[in-house]
Design a protein around this motif. Structure first.
Motif, PDB file in Angstrom:
ATOM      1  N   LEU A1045       0.860  -1.184   0.000  1.00  0.00           N
ATOM      2  CA  LEU A1045       0.000   0.000   0.000  1.00  0.00           C
ATOM      3  C   LEU A1045       0.893   1.229   0.000  1.00  0.00           C
ATOM      4  CD1 LEU A1045      -2.674   1.503   0.252  1.00  0.00           C
ATOM      5  CD2 LEU A1045      -2.633   1.059   2.712  1.00  0.00           C
ATOM      6  N   CYS A1046       1.020   1.853  -1.149  1.00  0.00           N
ATOM      7  CA  CYS A1046       1.886   3.017  -1.291  1.00  0.00           C
ATOM      8  C   CYS A1046       1.243   3.975  -2.292  1.00  0.00           C
ATOM      9  CB  CYS A1046       3.274   2.593  -1.747  1.00  0.00           C
ATOM     10  SG  CYS A1046       3.278   1.682  -3.314  1.00  0.00           S
ATOM     11  N   ASN A1047       1.970   4.998  -2.630  1.00  0.00           N
ATOM     12  CA  ASN A1047       1.434   6.012  -3.530  1.00  0.00           C
ATOM     13  C   ASN A1047       1.005   5.418  -4.866  1.00  0.00           C
ATOM     14  OD1 ASN A1047       0.746   8.426  -4.674  1.00  0.00           O
ATOM     15  ND2 ASN A1047       2.834   9.132  -5.012  1.00  0.00           N
ATOM     16  N   ALA A1048       1.791   4.482  -5.392  1.00  0.00           N
ATOM     17  CA  ALA A1048       1.503   3.909  -6.709  1.00  0.00           C
ATOM     18  C   ALA A1048       0.290   2.995  -6.700  1.00  0.00           C
ATOM     19  CB  ALA A1048       2.724   3.151  -7.220  1.00  0.00           C
ATOM     20  N   THR A1049      -0.036   2.401  -5.553  1.00  0.00           N
ATOM     21  CA  THR A1049      -1.150   1.434  -5.488  1.00  0.00           C
ATOM     22  C   THR A1049      -2.319   1.947  -4.667  1.00  0.00           C
ATOM     23  OG1 THR A1049      -0.174   0.342  -3.548  1.00  0.00           O
ATOM     24  CG2 THR A1049       0.468  -0.484  -5.713  1.00  0.00           C
ATOM     25  N   PHE A1050      -2.254   3.172  -4.185  1.00  0.00           N
ATOM     26  CA  PHE A1050      -3.295   3.692  -3.304  1.00  0.00           C
ATOM     27  C   PHE A1050      -4.664   3.683  -3.976  1.00  0.00           C
ATOM     28  CE2 PHE A1050      -5.769   7.121  -1.349  1.00  0.00           C
ATOM     29  CZ  PHE A1050      -5.683   6.778  -0.008  1.00  0.00           C
ATOM     30  N   VAL A1051      -4.704   4.084  -5.244  1.00  0.00           N
ATOM     31  CA  VAL A1051      -5.982   4.139  -5.971  1.00  0.00           C
ATOM     32  C   VAL A1051      -6.601   2.754  -6.075  1.00  0.00           C
ATOM     33  CG1 VAL A1051      -7.041   4.656  -8.190  1.00  0.00           C
ATOM     34  CG2 VAL A1051      -5.335   6.205  -7.247  1.00  0.00           C
ATOM     35  N   VAL A1052      -5.771   1.745  -6.316  1.00  0.00           N
ATOM     36  CA  VAL A1052      -6.276   0.372  -6.436  1.00  0.00           C
ATOM     37  C   VAL A1052      -6.895  -0.078  -5.121  1.00  0.00           C
ATOM     38  CG1 VAL A1052      -5.608  -2.018  -6.855  1.00  0.00           C
ATOM     39  CG2 VAL A1052      -4.604  -0.188  -8.224  1.00  0.00           C
TER      40      VAL A1052
END
Length: 1261
Positions: A1045-1052
């Protein structure tokens, strides 16, 4: 009197029917009458049944129907001798008369009381066990079906359901129809109508049942009228345009032509019309059509009917016209028809049968073969089809010796056409071809080889004329089939072909300088030479793998080992050639010629040709060629081309070619031929776009394990590997090299595993693998059933496990490249040194790991595997750990016994868990693949359980349901392990970029298989997501326990949590709807439980929506508006429940509304800001969300006003604030000053003391 004297039952019942009895007396009479069903005479039975059914009331109707079903002995219950006896009596027996009267009585009663029809259907729906279904049930369904259109849909639905569940069986239909012609005659149209419905069903089992009814009706009713009706219905199915319906109808006709050929001949005029519409059929249907008429023609040649011979003459006339037609479509139909007729006439069992005035069957077949061969000698694809179809006939039919001799003589011309003699291992008098020098490649026999395949010469000549090389693979396959047929299965007569060298362009042309020196037509010759060489080797593998696959025990062990060694070398040649061809095609795009005639019709085949390339482009894998570097040039070329070719292009409708060409799926060479010299705009110079594709020596760099991307779009044109080639997975080369033995053959096994994966995709159920189902497979493969396919691949299961273990062993040893490893074996196989080989042990092992798991997963979820215990057990046994830990059986009351299906499922899941743990230290993608495979194990168990419940019978084990919670728990734990694992950057393969889809899938698995999905959602949404920072560094985000869970996967993560929360609320809505039914007992604990669950769901949506206050991503805000509106929509469905229990739980309900208000206010602010800043990603979702919130406003108002709590409802203006809570000075934006008015949604106030419980913004426009 009813009980004592059976002779006066009728007058007694007649008297009772005229009396007005009270309910108690009426029930006594009915009970007594029901007890008489078993003892009453057959002639009095109709009166008894009429009395019972007409006396039925809503209270006792189910009991009456149930007793009639259980006690009435009806048609077909006697032994088989009764059928023959009735035929002798011609339907005039007393039993027939009584049964006809019974049916009349039942029909009139059902017609008089419509309630009886409804109740019987309910009663039959409630019967679950197959053994509880009776023949009378079928008759009841037929009688109800006759009553009118209002009930026909219901009857069709339940009839099909019972057939699919194996409750109504074929033997029950036999008891109804066979031997009961006089009885069934009045109901013939309705049996026929039900058959028509069944044959149009999607379920194969229902269609098979329809075929059986058609066959029974045709066999039982010999009158011309009835048989014409059957044939007319079948012809109607043929014209339906639905593939599976056409196929089932033609199968029915073929069955009738086999069982009743002489009876069909006088009626052939009713089906001859099918021959006028052959161009509308696909390849599979053409085979069936010609099979029907070939059987009729064979019967007609010995028929005594005056018009019998005309059927055969008409068929032969049609196929001769088609074969001689110039259009390849009609020629294809004629060839299929010719060879189907030959298979019937030339069958060794049909050697006699023609009348003295006619040619013998064998002579007729030979004449047809000669005519067909002469008509397509100058056309490659029709000749390929002719050879392929003839090969299939030789393998599956035992033909007369004269025909086999003729085929063998023709196949023997192969040597003079394609082979050249060698002297001392060299080709004498070698000349250049179109300026190209050649050399011998891949000589496995060394100097002793007497022959070679001169591909270069034939490829160069193909530019000026039709290439005979297109026919070469099919010719080889036919030659091998004849050799096996005449030599007891052995190929010793042509074994020189396996090791003979290939004469191909010189290896010097594959360096950078050599390639640039070639002209466009020379590059085309080089590409075609490699293409034909690859397909030659494919057919060599197809032919000689039959010698080692266990199918023919005709070779000695030493010969067999020699063949295996050569086959492995040929497989290495094939991998090398396809990689080299892929590299050449990439820099010189070329439309390769097809080597088999496509099996699909019209535009479907074109779609099939394009699907692979479209699939690659969707994943960003297709690279643009050098011509596409300049956007301005592309635009100019496109504009000039369209304007010159079509001045009225604006008025022209786009075609399928336009759409596919726009997508890059069809090149210009697919729709227009090149010039004779082969030059075209597609022939670019060999300038690699990848700086690493050529090394300092100027040699091409080839990666052994890489997917041949440039070839994938044209893979459908290649000759297919046969299933017996997978037997090579069982063998290995023991030659000692610098690397351990497991690594020696992994690239070869990877090639076979990819092909296996492709074929498994073809067999996957529709809908799950839509793209794969669109793949065009050659006719030889499409005719293989799934059962045949599984019988061939079943022995390979242990070998899949062995290669998987070897791949893991290599991965544990660490990364590294070893070009010498491949080069040593490549040199021993005769591959020239034309390229710099890049061989990465870890890359090959990683791909083998993925392909084995993919194949295991797909096979595990094939329905035929799940339904056959032996195949399923053997597959699971192959993937068992060496030792199963006791932790695997935790949570189970009783540990399953070794060898049971439960034990094997648990063992397989444990094995995959171990692989997942190992993969976590190497690669995120490998670990994800293992998790998806573990999910497929759980899905397989669930499918088996679902089939068990629907069929009402145990498929494998009655206790298999016990392991499902255990498997789901372990699946959820494994998903959590992947999400919480601290992944190194080396194991992520380009970081978290492009991993949103797999993260989404893992998170969904984690949620769906947790102990409490709502609690986990609450934890993630309210505790985990709010603390994620957007600092951009993964280390700072680790404190929440989920490095994924990070900036790149937050939307997912946000999307998955939103969708999961709405799914939970929708499930609650359904539970509450059942809970609110009048018959449901209301319990306070259940009400509180539902309210608490709704509260959790509200908390989740509030937390997710309020994330927008700290995260300013437009995508996150758009999701909040979209899913927030959907949540409110679902929440509105529980207002009736809230209103019903408001008096006892008013505080909890008011708290629900107040809490949800926090989310709706935020959504209102998001909508306002999006309109002001014109964020179209959000504004497009605003109208639907606003409508939902308006409805929510008035439902809250209605809820508070309809209760007796004394609450009042009033509306007031709110201050306009932004997401940070700051008051906005003006509520009007420049572009929309008068449209935005914020109002208070709702405020409930106690009568004595004002207390705001709910408020909301409301926008009116």
């Amino acid at each position: 009197m009813l009980q004592e004297d059976s002779e006066i039952i009728v007058p007694v019942l007649d008297a009772f029917s005229n009396l007005n009895l009270d309910e108690m007396l009426q029930e006594q009479v009915i009970s007594t009458a029901l007890s008489c069903i078993r003892t009453i005479d057959g002639e009095n039975m109709p009166n008894l049944l009429s009395f019972l059914l007409l006396s039925a009331t809503p209270q006792n109707v189910r009991r009456i129907i149930s007793q009639i079903r259980q006690q009435l002995k009806f048609v077909g219950m006697a032994n088989s001798s009764r059928a023959s006896q009735q035929r002798k009596l011609k339907g005039k027996s007393l039993m027939d008369n009584s049964e006809a009267s019974i049916l009349d009585a039942l029909r009139s009663s059902l017609l008089f009381k419509n309630m009886l029809c409804q109740e019987f259907l309910k009663e039959l729906s409630g019967v679950e066990k197959p053994q509880d279904h009776k023949v009378i049930d079928i008759w009841f369904l037929i009688l109800i079906y006759m009553n009118g259109k209002s009930m026909q849909k219901s009857v069709e639905k339940i009839f099909k359901k019972k057939i699919v569940e194996s409750c109504i069986r074929e033997d029950m239909i036999d008891q109804c129809i066979c031997g009961n012609k006089e009885l069934v005659q009045d109901y013939f149209p309705w049996f026929l109508s039900l058959s028509e419905h069944l044959l149009a069903c999607k379920e194969q089992k229902a269609r098979d049942f329809g075929i059986h009814i058609y066959t029974c009706l045709f066999g039982e009713f010999g009158d011309t009228y009835f048989r014409q009706e059957v044939l007319g219905a079948l012809v109607t199915h043929v014209g339906s345009g639905v593939s599976f319906e056409i196929n089932s109808s033609l199968n029915t006709m073929a069955l009738l032509a086999s069982k009743y050929p002489q009876e069909l001949i006088p009626l052939s005029a009713h089906i001859n019309g099918i021959l006028d519409y052959l161009e509308g059929f696909g390849m599979e249907h053409l085979h069936k059509v010609y099979e029907v008429f070939s059987k009729l023609a064979l019967a007609a040649r010995s028929s005594t009917y005056c018009f019998g011979s005309s059927i055969a003459d008409e068929l032969l006339m049609i196929i001769r016209k088609q074969v001689s037609h110039t259009d390849i479509k009609y020629k294809k139909m004629g060839l299929i028809g010719t060879l189907k007729v030959v298979s019937c006439l030339g069958d060794i069992n049909n050697a006699s049968g023609a009348s003295p005035s006619q040619k013998s069957n064998c002579e007729e077949a030979l004449e047809l073969l000669r005519t067909s061969l002469d008509s397509c000698k100058q056309l490659c694809l029709p000749l390929v089809l002719f050879y392929d179809e003839l090969t299939i006939i030789l393998l599956h039919k035992k033909l007369q010796p004269e025909i086999v001799e003729w085929v063998g003589k023709h196949a023997g011309e192969f040597e003079s056409k394609f082979l050249s003699d060698l002297q001392g291992g060299q080709l004498p008098g070698t000349d250049s071809y179109c300026g190209l020098e050649g050399e011998l490649w891949m000589n496995l026999d060394g100097d002793i080889s007497p022959i070679c395949l001169n591909i270069l010469s034939l490829s160069s000549s193909s530019l000026q004329s039709t290439s005979s090389l297109q026919v070469l693979p099919a010719n080889l396959l036919l030659l091998s089939a004849v050799e096996r047929l005449t030599n007891q299965g052995s190929l010793s007569g042509i074994d020189a072909l396996l090791g003979c060298p290939l004469y191909l362009p010189s290896s010097k042309y594959f360096s950078e300088a050599g390639w640039q020196s070639l002209k466009a037509n020379q590059k085309q010759i080089v590409c075609l030479s490699l293409y034909y060489a690859a397909n030659w080797i494919r057919e060599l593998l197809n032919a000689f793998c039959t010698q080692v696959a266990g199918r023919f025990e005709c070779t000695s062990q030493a010969t067999k080992m020699d063949i295996i060694a050569k086959l492995l070398k040929r497989l290495r040649n094939l991998v090398f050639l396809e990689n080299l061809l892929n590299n050449c095609i990439k820099y010189h795009p070329l439309s390769l010629p097809e080597l088999h005639l496509q099996t699909d019709n019209s535009e479907t085949s074109l779609l099939n040709k394009a699907n692979n390339r479209v699939h690659l482009e969707k994943n960003g894998e297709h690279k643009k060629t050098q011509d596409n570097n300049s956007p301005k040039k592309r635009k100019h070329r496109k504009t000039s081309k369209e304007s010159s070719s079509d001045p009225n292009g604006k008025l022209r409708q786009p075609t399928i070619f336009d759409a596919l060409r726009k997508a890059g799926a069809v090149t210009s060479q697919d729709v227009s031929n090149e010039d004779s010299n082969g030059q075209s705009s597609m022939g670019q110079t060999f300038i690699p776009t990848d700086p690493d594709s050529c090394n300092s020596t100027g040699l091409i760099s080839l990666e052994v394990s890489a997917v041949t991307k440039a070839l994938e779009a044209q893979r459908f044109k290649f000759r297919q590997l046969h299933v017996q080639c997978y037997s090579l997975l069982m063998f290995s080369n023991n030659q000692k090299t610098c690397c351990p033995d497991p690594e020696v053959e992994l690239p070869l096994y990877l090639y076979l595993l990819r092909d296996l994966h492709y074929k498994l995709d073809y067999f996957m159920p529709p809908g799950k693998q839509f793209l794969a189902r669109c793949l065009s497979a050659p006719a030889g493969f499409t005719r293989m059933t799934l059962e045949e396919f599984l019988s061939n691949v079943r022995p390979l299961f242990p070998n899949l496990r062995r290669h998987f273990d070897n791949a893991i062993l290599v991965l544990k040893e660490g990364d590294g490249t070893c070009e010498d490893h491949w080069n040593i074996h490549s040199a021993s196989a005769g591959n020239p040194e034309v390229a710099n080989i890049v061989f990465s042990k870890s890359a090959v092992s990683t791909l083998v790991f993925k392909e084995v798991l993919n194949s295991f997963s797909k096979m595990l979820n094939l329905l035929d595997v799940q339904m056959h215990k032996s195949v399923l057990s053997y597959l699971l046994e192959a993937f068992q750990p060496r030792e199963i830990s006791e932790n695997v059986f935790s949570g189970l009351q009783h540990s399953p016994s070794p060898g049971t299906i439960e034990y094997l499922y648990l063992g397989a899941s444990s094995f995959i868990e171990d692989a997942l743990d190992m993969a976590c230290s190497f690669s995120f993608m490998l670990a994800s693949e293992a998790l998806l495979t573990l999910e497929s194990v759980v899905t397989s168990v669930q499918t088996v359980l679902d089939k068990t419940e629907s069929n009402g019978k145990v498929i494998h084990s009655p206790s298999i349901h016990r392991i499902l919670p255990n498997l789901r728990s372990r699946l959820g734990t494994s998903a959590q392990k992947l999400l919480s694992h601290n992944w190194d950057s080396e194991n992520l393969e380009n970081g978290w970029k492009n991993k949103g889809e797999i993260i989404q899938k893992i998170l969904q698995i984690y949620l769906e298989n947790s102990e409490s999905k709502s609690d986990l959602l609450d934890k993630l949404a309210c505790s985990i997501l709010p603390v994620v920072s957007f600092s951009g560094t993964m280390v700072e985000d680790d404190h929440h326990g989920f490095p994924t869970l990070c900036n790149a996967t937050f939307v997912v993560w946000c999307r998955v949590l939103h969708e999961g929360n709405i799914a939970i609320l929708n499930k609650l809505v359904k539970e509450i709807a059942l809970f609110m039914k009048p018959r449901a007992a209301v319990q306070i604990e259940s009400v509180e439980k539902h309210l608490i669950n709704i509260q959790k769901s509200v908390n989740v949506v509030v937390s997710l929506v309020n994330l927008c206050r700290t995260h300013d991503k437009v995508t996150v805000r758009a999701m909040s508006v979209k899913y927030g509106g959907k949540f409110v929509d679902s929440f509105l469905k529980v207002f009736d429940f809230l209103q019903a229990h408001f008096q006892t739980h008013n505080e909890l309900i008011i708290q629900l509304v107040t809490e949800l208000q926090k989310a709706t206010r935020t959504i209102q602010t998001l909508c306002s800001e999006a309109k002001g800043s014109k964020q179209t990603a959000i504004t497009s979702k605003i109208p639907a969300t606003k409508r939902s919130m308006e409805r929510f406003l008035f439902r809250v108002k209605a809820l508070l006003h309809s209760t007796s709590s004394g609450c009042t409802f009033w509306m007031g203006n709110l201050k306009h604030k932004d997401l940070t809570g700051q008051v906005v000075s003006s509520q009007a934006y420049a572009d929309d000053q008068n449209n935005n008015v914020d109002e208070d949604l709702a405020e409930a106030v106690e009568e004595d003391q004002p207390d705001s419980v709910a408020s909301e913004d409301r926008e009116t426009e």
